[in-house]
Design an enzyme around this catalytic site. Structure first.
Site, short mmCIF file in Angstrom:
data_model
loop_
_atom_site.label_atom_id
_atom_site.label_comp_id
_atom_site.label_asym_id
_atom_site.label_seq_id
_atom_site.Cartn_x
_atom_site.Cartn_y
_atom_site.Cartn_z
N HIS A 64 52.02 48.71 40.51
CA HIS A 64 50.56 48.41 40.87
C HIS A 64 50.51 47.72 42.47
CE1 HIS A 64 48.40 48.76 36.79
NE2 HIS A 64 49.38 49.72 36.81
N GLU A 66 49.15 45.14 43.17
CA GLU A 66 49.44 43.57 43.10
C GLU A 66 50.85 43.26 43.04
OE1 GLU A 66 45.42 44.33 40.65
OE2 GLU A 66 47.18 45.47 41.37
N CYS A 94 44.54 44.40 36.52
CA CYS A 94 44.42 44.35 35.23
C CYS A 94 45.39 43.35 34.46
CB CYS A 94 45.44 45.95 34.93
SG CYS A 94 47.16 45.63 35.65
N CYS A 97 48.78 42.73 35.80
CA CYS A 97 48.79 42.00 37.00
C CYS A 97 48.06 40.63 37.15
CB CYS A 97 48.05 42.86 38.21
SG CYS A 97 48.98 44.54 38.52
#
Length: 156
Positions: A64, A66, A94, A97
């Site tokens: 992701h 992040e 999410c 993260c």
């Protein structure tokens, strides 16, 4: 890495500036046909880490935006703790993260649009480190529309 002096600006101006940098990262993800989410990490007015979704390209569910930014920032500073740093991300993190953010001890998270389905706050608002502050809704419409249009185009 970009450096800008915001000593004479409001927090809103600097948040907007850095969210625009995160949106540029999201555009990079879009070019790769990835879900267009981007992130930058800032310390003392300087971007020290940035990333965008690479889950499809890397065939890695943890890739992701992040996570990419956390890794880049940790490499930049030479350590795993990102105290006195701010994460700017186009969509609410999410659960994964948010958990990673907890372990970095990041001081602040600023996100654009809320993730109604998978955002961490839908599951538990205590996933972040107790000292982490959150600012939501910076360039919310622009951030949200980028992801919505991506999925609308996928469904055509």
């Amino acid at each position: 890495m970009k450096y800008i002096n915001f000593e004479d600006s409001t927090d809103v101006a600097s948040d907007t500036f850095f969210m625009r940098q995160a949106l540029q990262e999201a555009q990079e993800a879009l070019k790769l046909d990835e879900v267009p989410i981007g992130a930058v990490i800032v310390s003392n007015g300087k971007i020290i880490g940035k990333g965008h979704n690479l889950a499809e390209r890397l065939k890695d569910v943890t890739a992701h935006a992040e996570m990419q930014a956390f890794t880049a920032a940790a490499n930049y500073i030479g350590g795993k703790y990102l105290t006195d740093c701010t994460l700017y991300v186009t969509i609410e993190p999410c659960v994964m993260c948010a958990g990673a953010a907890y372990w970095t001890h990041i001081s602040r998270i600023v996100y654009g649009a809320k993730d109604e389905k998978r955002g961490y706050s839908n599951f538990h608002d205590k996933l972040l480190h107790p000292k982490t502050t959150v600012t939501a809704g910076v360039l919310e419409e622009e951030c949200g529309e980028l992801v919505k249009s991506f999925f609308r185009n996928k469904r055509k």
